[in-house]
Design an enzyme around this catalytic site. Structure first.
Site, PDB file in Angstrom:
ATOM      1  N   GLY A   1     -15.397 -12.546 -18.448  1.00 13.97           N
ATOM      2  CA  GLY A   1     -14.852 -11.759 -17.328  1.00 13.97           C
ATOM      3  C   GLY A   1     -15.528 -10.396 -17.266  1.00 13.97           C
ATOM      4  O   GLY A   1     -15.682  -9.732 -18.288  1.00 13.97           O
TER       5      GLY A   1
ATOM      6  N   ARG B   1     -27.190   0.158 -18.686  1.00 19.41           N
ATOM      7  CA  ARG B   1     -28.070   1.320 -18.487  1.00 19.41           C
ATOM      8  C   ARG B   1     -28.392   1.990 -19.822  1.00 19.41           C
ATOM      9  O   ARG B   1     -29.555   2.327 -20.117  1.00 19.41           O
ATOM     10  CB  ARG B   1     -27.363   2.301 -17.533  1.00 19.41           C
TER      11      ARG B   1
ATOM     12  N   THR C   1     -14.296  -5.781 -21.820  1.00 20.43           N
ATOM     13  CA  THR C   1     -13.201  -6.585 -21.253  1.00 20.43           C
ATOM     14  C   THR C   1     -12.100  -5.626 -20.826  1.00 20.43           C
ATOM     15  O   THR C   1     -11.875  -4.619 -21.501  1.00 20.43           O
ATOM     16  CB  THR C   1     -12.634  -7.608 -22.265  1.00 20.43           C
TER      17      THR C   1
ATOM     18  N   ARG D   1      14.584  -1.778  -3.336  1.00 23.72           N
ATOM     19  CA  ARG D   1      14.188  -3.101  -3.810  1.00 23.72           C
ATOM     20  C   ARG D   1      13.736  -3.081  -5.274  1.00 23.72           C
ATOM     21  O   ARG D   1      13.359  -2.030  -5.796  1.00 23.72           O
ATOM     22  CB  ARG D   1      12.998  -3.622  -2.984  1.00 23.72           C
TER      23      ARG D   1
ATOM     24  N   MET E   1      -2.905  -8.357 -15.226  1.00 22.84           N
ATOM     25  CA  MET E   1      -3.717  -9.247 -16.068  1.00 22.84           C
ATOM     26  C   MET E   1      -3.433  -9.049 -17.552  1.00 22.84           C
ATOM     27  O   MET E   1      -2.899  -8.013 -17.968  1.00 22.84           O
ATOM     28  CB  MET E   1      -5.196  -9.041 -15.783  1.00 22.84           C
ATOM     29  N   GLY E   2      -3.828 -10.040 -18.301  1.00 22.34           N
ATOM     30  CA  GLY E   2      -3.607 -10.029 -19.750  1.00 22.34           C
ATOM     31  C   GLY E   2      -3.105 -11.397 -20.145  1.00 22.34           C
ATOM     32  O   GLY E   2      -1.898 -11.605 -20.276  1.00 22.34           O
TER      33      GLY E   2
ATOM     34  N   GLU F   1      10.728   0.305 -15.133  1.00 25.56           N
ATOM     35  CA  GLU F   1      12.035   0.087 -15.773  1.00 25.56           C
ATOM     36  C   GLU F   1      11.976  -1.003 -16.831  1.00 25.56           C
ATOM     37  O   GLU F   1      12.759  -1.013 -17.786  1.00 25.56           O
ATOM     38  CB  GLU F   1      13.087  -0.285 -14.710  1.00 25.56           C
TER      39      GLU F   1
ATOM     40  N   LYS G   1      20.555   4.104 -10.032  1.00 27.78           N
ATOM     41  CA  LYS G   1      19.180   3.745  -9.650  1.00 27.78           C
ATOM     42  C   LYS G   1      19.273   2.780  -8.488  1.00 27.78           C
ATOM     43  O   LYS G   1      20.142   1.894  -8.476  1.00 27.78           O
ATOM     44  CB  LYS G   1      18.447   3.061 -10.807  1.00 27.78           C
TER      45      LYS G   1
ATOM     46  N   GLU H   1       0.519 -11.280 -17.323  1.00 29.06           N
ATOM     47  CA  GLU H   1       0.428 -12.688 -16.891  1.00 29.06           C
ATOM     48  C   GLU H   1       0.665 -13.672 -18.035  1.00 29.06           C
ATOM     49  O   GLU H   1       1.078 -14.804 -17.802  1.00 29.06           O
ATOM     50  CB  GLU H   1      -0.931 -12.974 -16.240  1.00 29.06           C
TER      51      GLU H   1
ATOM     52  N   GLN I   1      -8.016  -5.691 -10.473  1.00 23.61           N
ATOM     53  CA  GLN I   1      -8.015  -4.996 -11.764  1.00 23.61           C
ATOM     54  C   GLN I   1      -9.366  -5.072 -12.468  1.00 23.61           C
ATOM     55  O   GLN I   1      -9.640  -4.317 -13.390  1.00 23.61           O
ATOM     56  CB  GLN I   1      -6.950  -5.606 -12.693  1.00 23.61           C
TER      57      GLN I   1
HETATM   58  O1  F6P Z   1     -11.169 -10.484 -18.377  1.00 22.81           O
HETATM   59  C1  F6P Z   1     -10.003 -11.023 -18.966  1.00 22.81           C
HETATM   60  C2  F6P Z   1      -9.106 -11.521 -17.896  1.00 22.81           C
HETATM   61  O2  F6P Z   1      -8.997 -10.462 -17.028  1.00 22.81           O
HETATM   62  C3  F6P Z   1      -7.733 -12.024 -18.273  1.00 22.81           C
HETATM   63  O3  F6P Z   1      -6.773 -11.042 -18.432  1.00 22.81           O
HETATM   64  C4  F6P Z   1      -7.458 -12.993 -17.168  1.00 22.81           C
HETATM   65  O4  F6P Z   1      -6.517 -13.927 -17.500  1.00 22.81           O
HETATM   66  C5  F6P Z   1      -8.791 -13.604 -16.967  1.00 22.81           C
HETATM   67  O5  F6P Z   1      -9.722 -12.592 -17.235  1.00 22.81           O
HETATM   68  C6  F6P Z   1      -9.047 -14.241 -15.635  1.00 22.81           C
HETATM   69  O6  F6P Z   1     -10.405 -14.514 -15.544  1.00 22.81           O
HETATM   70  P1  F6P Z   1     -11.116 -15.492 -14.542  1.00 22.81           P
HETATM   71  O7  F6P Z   1     -10.529 -15.252 -13.210  1.00 22.81           O
HETATM   72  O8  F6P Z   1     -12.539 -15.116 -14.642  1.00 22.81           O
HETATM   73  O9  F6P Z   1     -10.838 -16.867 -15.038  1.00 22.81           O
END
Ligand code: F6P
Length: 326
Positions: free
Chosen positions: A14, A24, A129, A166, A173-174, A191, A217, A226, A258
């Protein structure tokens, strides 16, 4: 030890903001040290397919501020086979490449680790990454920018959450790590922060929301990594809806925004420093390691270690976030 005259650089897995700044730095440091530097297009796949391009100082002009990677990136299944790695090695021999610098995450280093031993070939890695989940560096290249992107988005979602009373459930991501969720959650006053490193008890989440509402609140932000054990943002929303039928929830999945964007100054400086140090490391005979930064000092961590052990999440931060968002 064979003398190093020509090095190759590639980006794999990724992409992350700051990879260009790292390329560079590698190219210009290499040239400064009298080396020939080539770029390998599309990561390990490009190595297998002999996609090599000679890099000059001007090849990396005007890229320090650009997201993505000019060398392109890919995940190569072929590199996981012996046959694929043999083709990759043949490319290196054919092009007289004496050493490699690979920029990527754990998948990239797993490949590098196998290849380095199999062919006794000098490789060093740079942590590129957004996930920040590599052992041997306090920060990976791209993490800071990704967190800033999330913060900007969540701040905007907070505005509308507040206007409409709301609850927003925001997925970040993660896949295996909660670093982005935790840091952006603290920075936005979320929260709730749900991360894979800590078990999500939905009843505790509901109790906290109830307490928040009892304390006047009227809106809420829940950030879910994720890879959280409970599931994604839609799963969390379903549960919240059951207990809060009178409140409106909305789900927002931030996704690949992201991964893009102009790198922050932090990521540019980190990438520049580590790129520079990676070339120096190779010339000193260092190999088989990721070049990272720990407590602002350059640190070498063997590939095996950087992929087997993930950097630990500071659980106190999770506790602190809960206290500060009451
Ligand atoms: O680069 C890591 C990451 O951002 C993860 O957090 C995410 O699950 C994954 O890449 C998604 O990558 P791709 O869309 O390239 O499969």
């Amino acid at each position: 030890m064979k003398e190093i005259n020509k090095i190759g650089v590639l980006t794999s897995g990724g992409d992350s903001p700051g990879m260009n700044a790292a390329i560079r730095a590698v190219v210009r440091t290499g040239i400064y040290e009298g080396l020939e530097v080539v770029g390998i297009i599309k990561g390990y796949q490009g190595l297998i397919d002999n996609e090599i391009t000679l890099m000059h100082s001007r090849s990396v002009s005007n890229i320090i501020q650009r997201g993505g990677t000019i060398l392109k990136s890919a995940r190569s299944d072929e590199f996981y086979s012996e046959e694929g790695r043999k083709k990759a090695y043949d490319t290196l021999v054919k092009n007289n490449i004496d050493a490699l610098i690979v920029i990527g995450g754990d998948g990239t280093f797993t490949g590098a680790c196998i290849f380095e031993k199999e062919y006794d070939f000098p490789i060093v890695g740079l942590p590129g990454t957004i996930d920040n989940d590599l052992f041997g560096t306090d920060f990976t290249i791209g993490f800071d920018t990704a967190v800033n992107t999330v913060v900007e988005a969540v701040d905007k979602l907070r505005d509308t959450a507040d206007s409409h009373d709301r609850i927003f459930i925001i997925e970040v991501m993660g896949r295996d790590a909660g670093f982005i969720a935790l840091r952006s959650g603290i920075a936005t006053g979320a929260e709730q922060i749900l991360i894979p490193e800590s078990i999500t008890y939905i009843n505790e989440l509901i109790t906290k929301l109830q307490t928040d509402y009892a304390h006047n609140k009227t809106s809420g932000i829940i950030i879910v990594a994720e890879g959280d054990d409970f599931g994604g943002a839609f799963d969390v929303a379903e549960e919240v809806n059951k207990f809060f039928p009178d409140f409106e929830t909305r789900v927002s999945i931030l996704g690949h925004i992201q991964r893009g964007g102009s790198p922050s100054s932090f990521d540019r400086v980190l990438a520049s420093t580590l790129g520079y140090e990676a070339v120096k490391a190779l010339l000193k005979g260092v190999r088989g390691v990721m070049v990272g930064s720990i407590n602002r000092k350059v640190a070498y961590t063997p590939f095996e270690k950087s992929i087997k052990h993930h950097q630990e999440i500071n659980m106190e931060f999770l506790k602190m976030a809960a206290v500060l968002s009451t």
